[in-house]
Design a protein around this motif. Sequence first.
Motif, PDB file in Angstrom:
ATOM      1  N   UNK A  39       0.797  -1.220   0.000  1.00 21.28           N
ATOM      2  CA  UNK A  39       0.000   0.000   0.000  1.00 21.28           C
ATOM      3  C   UNK A  39       0.827   1.265   0.000  1.00 21.28           C
ATOM      4  N   UNK A  40       2.036   1.218   0.526  1.00 17.90           N
ATOM      5  CA  UNK A  40       2.783   2.462   0.678  1.00 17.90           C
ATOM      6  C   UNK A  40       4.142   2.425   0.026  1.00 17.90           C
ATOM      7  N   UNK A  41       4.832   1.335   0.160  1.00 15.57           N
ATOM      8  CA  UNK A  41       6.255   1.364  -0.173  1.00 15.57           C
ATOM      9  C   UNK A  41       6.526   0.528  -1.403  1.00 15.57           C
ATOM     10  N   UNK A  42       5.800   0.806  -2.457  1.00 16.62           N
ATOM     11  CA  UNK A  42       5.991   0.017  -3.659  1.00 16.62           C
ATOM     12  C   UNK A  42       7.399   0.039  -4.214  1.00 16.62           C
ATOM     13  N   UNK A  43       8.169   1.111  -4.058  1.00 14.53           N
ATOM     14  CA  UNK A  43       9.520   1.055  -4.631  1.00 14.53           C
ATOM     15  C   UNK A  43      10.336  -0.106  -4.109  1.00 14.53           C
ATOM     16  N   UNK A  44      10.052  -0.558  -2.886  1.00 15.35           N
ATOM     17  CA  UNK A  44      10.935  -1.572  -2.322  1.00 15.35           C
ATOM     18  C   UNK A  44      10.738  -2.933  -2.955  1.00 15.35           C
ATOM     19  N   UNK A  45       9.629  -3.152  -3.641  1.00 16.65           N
ATOM     20  CA  UNK A  45       9.425  -4.461  -4.249  1.00 16.65           C
ATOM     21  C   UNK A  45      10.122  -4.519  -5.584  1.00 16.65           C
ATOM     22  N   UNK A  46      10.660  -5.675  -5.962  1.00 20.60           N
ATOM     23  CA  UNK A  46      11.149  -5.805  -7.328  1.00 20.60           C
ATOM     24  C   UNK A  46       9.985  -5.666  -8.305  1.00 20.60           C
ATOM     25  N   UNK A  47      10.260  -5.123  -9.449  1.00 23.45           N
ATOM     26  CA  UNK A  47       9.163  -4.782 -10.351  1.00 23.45           C
ATOM     27  C   UNK A  47       8.333  -5.983 -10.756  1.00 23.45           C
ATOM     28  N   UNK A  48       8.977  -7.101 -11.019  1.00 26.14           N
ATOM     29  CA  UNK A  48       8.180  -8.246 -11.465  1.00 26.14           C
ATOM     30  C   UNK A  48       7.255  -8.723 -10.367  1.00 26.14           C
TER      31      UNK A  48
END
Lengths: 518, 397, 368
Positions: free
Chosen positions: A327-336
Amino acid sequence: MRFRKHLFHGMVSGPDPDVTGIPLEPNISKNERMLKSVFEACSDVVIHSASTPGQIDMLAIYIAGLPDTKHLDELIFNQFASRSRDLDKPDGMERAVQASFIPVSMTKKVAFLSEAVDSILRGDVVFLFDGVDYGHAVSVQGTERRAIEEPASEPVIRGPREGFVECLQINTGLLRVRLRSASLKIETLSIGTLSQTEIAIAYIKDIAKDELLHDVRHRLRRIRIDGVLESGYIEELITDTPYSPFPQIQNTERPDVVIGSLLEGKVAVITDGSPIALVLPMTFWTGLQASEDYYERSITATPIRWLRILFTSVSLFLPSLYVSLVSYDHPALPTSLLLSIASSQRMSPFPAIIETLLMEITFEALREAGLRLPKGVGSAVTIVGGIVIGQAAVQAGFISAPVVIVVATTGIASFIIPRYNFGLAFRLLRFPLLLLAGFMGFFGLMIGIIGILIHLASLRSFGTPYLYPLAPLSMDGLKDVFIRKAWFGMNLRPRTAAEQNGLRIPPGQRPDSGDRGD
Amino acid sequence: MKRRNTAAAAVIACLLMMTGCWDRKEVKDLAIVTASGLDLNKDGTLTQSVQIVIPTPMQSSGSSSDAKSFFVIAAEGKTLADSRQRLQEKIHLKLYYSHRRVIIIGERMARHGLESVFDSFHREMDMRMRNMVFVAKGAAAESLLNYPVALEAIPADQFKNLHKQPAGRATTIMNFDATAATEGIEPTMGAFEVIQKQASGPSASSTGAEPHIKLYGVGVFKELKLLGFFNDEETRAMNWATKNMAGSFLTVYVPQGNGNVSVQILKSKHGFHPLVKGNRITMGVSVQSECELIENGTKLDFSEPANVKLLNALLSSQLTQSIAATVKKSQRLYKADVFGFGRSVHAAYPSEWKRLSAAWANVYPEVEVTVRAKTSVIGTGYVKLPLHRKETKGDVE
Amino acid sequence: MKTEKLTQWQFVIMISISVLGTEIFNIAAFPAQFAGQDAWISVLIAPITSFWCIAVCTALARRYPDMTIIEYSRSILGSWVSTLVEAYYLCFLFVYATVISKALADLIAMISHQLTPHAIILLMLLAVCGTAAWCGIGVIGRCGEIIFPIMIVIATMILLISIRDWNVTYLQPVAEKGLPSILRGASVPSGWLGETVLIAFLIPFLNQPGQARKASYYSTLIITVFMLKTVLICTLAEGPLVTKFPFPYAALIRYISLGDMLERLDPVFFPIWVSVGFIKLATFLFVACLCVSRISRVKNQRTITLPVVLLVFAGTTGIMKDAPGMDAILQFYVYTFPVASFVAANAIPTVLLVVDWTYSRRRALHEA
């Protein structure tokens, strides 16, 4: 609106005060009348009067079902009858009585009515004789008790399979069998005005700290309650911080755990009527230790400990981490990964926090329901609930698949915590962290973690800081926290024990250190 | 008092329940941008295009291979921020730039100057300095974003990975900025071009050739304006002088053996040796590398030391020539110090640099550059001689 | 209620984190402004103020055991003059606590929560730190003991991941700008290191006050090593851009990547650093409450906690309102802060020591 506060100044309801302080009379019929009035309307009290061949009246009072009547009949009455010829001698009564009671291991004299009543209530048989102003309370207890069996809540692969039972004497016996030393001290006291439950404090003299013993005794003595049914009552009444989710007193059903703790300077409190013994003081890390860690070799036990610590954190943090990442920290996930989650979340109508909350609550409900089900059905329900419902929910589009994975992993991880009451803390704390993560993402989660840390740092269990030995740092205490150093390395006792007896295993015991004696 | 505390606590707890709060972005409301393109239009406005990936679940990636997994939208505006706002008008999902990896700049925009664009980049909150920048040679950035990509879940990764080769240069914005801000070196940016590929086999589309993207070397910049390009040969030469080229190949024609020989580089070391004497500056560029023979198209046997010496000499001279040619091009044609000679002068002669730095652009073409490349072949691969040849007397010699 | 005492290690950690907590983000920018690529040399010079401060404060503490600086300044200088001293420290602590909270909140807002009102972030932060300060120094010490190893692990991880992006040429040429610039560059870090004046308040809480000097030297060592490491990796990775970023270390964290998995990890790393900042803020709040309670001679420090926290919260909304965003805070750091810190950490304690020494000599001569 008055909340009946006027009642707070009354007395705890207890036994009839008229009974205390009254001595027994030499006249047996007076005694009989007194006892009958005390035990009015108690139809299970048997007052058996007999007269000996020497024409002396005798009264045997007991509660039906508590003493072993076969023993009573065979050994005592028959014995007594056979000694009756001595009765006409001046102290013949005494001698006959003493002689008859030899087959019985526990006898005591009662001189007061209250003592007689107490003894009867405890299951003894009270013999009163005419012309004598005291009675004899004979303990021939014979009720059916549960046999010693493996404790259901703490199974082990390796280790003793004995667990405590409900009878205090058997439990203290189990302790004595393992620690054959006179330094193992067992003090008893009665708590509960109506229940008169016996509580035993067990400790090893000179290993347990004096201040700790003093503290324990003081706290136990100040309890005023009408009935104590389980050790949990005692636990709540003596614990340092009753409103903390983390327990500060350890529960265990295993005598070997108790003995191990006593050897470290801890104190055990055993309650009659409950197979759960209390061990105090407790630290945070005790909650993560299982007895198998100590029975298996250290090189294999240590990684399992790491696994346990890892999964304990998973059980606490995984749902909140998932919610904050999604919900908040999408940058931390790998894109795929993000794309994958996006495609599965597309179907579900709820935002991530609501989904996770719903599934977590459902899982907790399933767990609780599983406890009440009969044994055969229990495992089927968890399978049905976990897999089928989860799968069906995903396919119907209510919940997205990653949430089911997260919740299932969290559930499995929470089973890895060896101490049940400790695991309850994590189960509970998961929810505020989830809400905080849904509120502010990773920052909210961090604030929650810091809050829990502050709470843990301020918690004390009978004087020992809860996070000892990690904070305050004690290097030799650390041998048992993240690793389990082999027994030949655990030379010193932790600081919970008294200073003068700090050494438990002298150094140099390593088996391959060269000194093999050949 | 106690009741007030509990009431206060309850209110605060309710506040926490307000989980529909300010910064929450549900993933399904986001359009994930993986690449952007910037073009300058003839009327001076900017066109910003973005490549948005369509989320597909991981397991069904094998099923639909011809459906495009991304789409591109574009909008015009006076500035970058203006065009961004107009872009958002074209799509209902919120454009989410944090996963962007690549920014492609059209050639016209690059030649015009990137000052304003870079200024906007640095101020943006979701700009990640790790984004790579590239120039599109002879094409608009938007068109580059549109080309389909084979075998890649995230199409933007193709740009990034294409330039991670010896013939290319993948610069992140951080590196580009740092290089631009350093005195004595000018930045370069990887470049792409579009070529027409011949249709191959029956599975090709009936309309004929499919265009696709190819690496073109680098673009040379000075003061954030594109001056020109180095093609892939020149880029390779430039990289030889400045980077470790392990893994790349060198091919040389051996006249004595009447064929071509290829070697693979195992290790390479490079260095600059400046010498400042008054107003005369000499720069020695030295490259030392060790390599391994991988293809021998001649009849020579390279396990003979004499042949190896010959090969070394040929390789070294080829390398020297190509580096020298590139240096000359950068000096004469672009007058831009892409190698970093000025930086090494600065490091070696700090006091001299003070007076040279201001006019380095003019001093640079006058620098005498001597290139010394030394290549040594240290291995011949798995075998000494090809296994299929018949043993004749001539080979053994 | 028995006051809890700190162990040696807890003391070392608390003082180290009290300096490192917030400065780690913008440490690289300030020396680099003056010294360019030699910022790391400036950092090596900066601990001088700290050593001086420690020597003086421990000497004073030895003469006046169990007293904080407020109390012994009263006995050295007399009540009237010492009011100035006390007021100065009070101001210093309050302003600094406010600046720290605002800096932390701004950092979080800038990185991941742009739309959330700053007040909410500040409230949450101050609530947690205020609770810790209320619980007492023992609790803060124990939290610090848990957080410190985590901080070291994270810092090492960042260091290792960033090695890929290092470029040694950014450090050359060494000592180009000459000694004066390096010294000027050392002014801001030395101001930060002057925060070790906190020991003047905390020595009475040590369970072995005699060891305070050694423990404080260890802290200074740890702080310097950390600062050095941060400045070095920022310079190596960012080169001349170091001065252009307001938070070079933050920019570095946003930049590093390991393969495709560990990229863009700043939303994860920042809150972890915030937890380090939380210890710093909690310590400062505790010391501020301590200062207030000693000045106003209130016995129980806990009751003052809530008013102090509220004041700090009010301060953050009011402070630096005119200048937008982080610029005002950065100006504060570069110009006001080193001077203020020098006065608090070095000038005043030295004056106190000298005055005390003269008086005691005079008294000894009198009695002789």
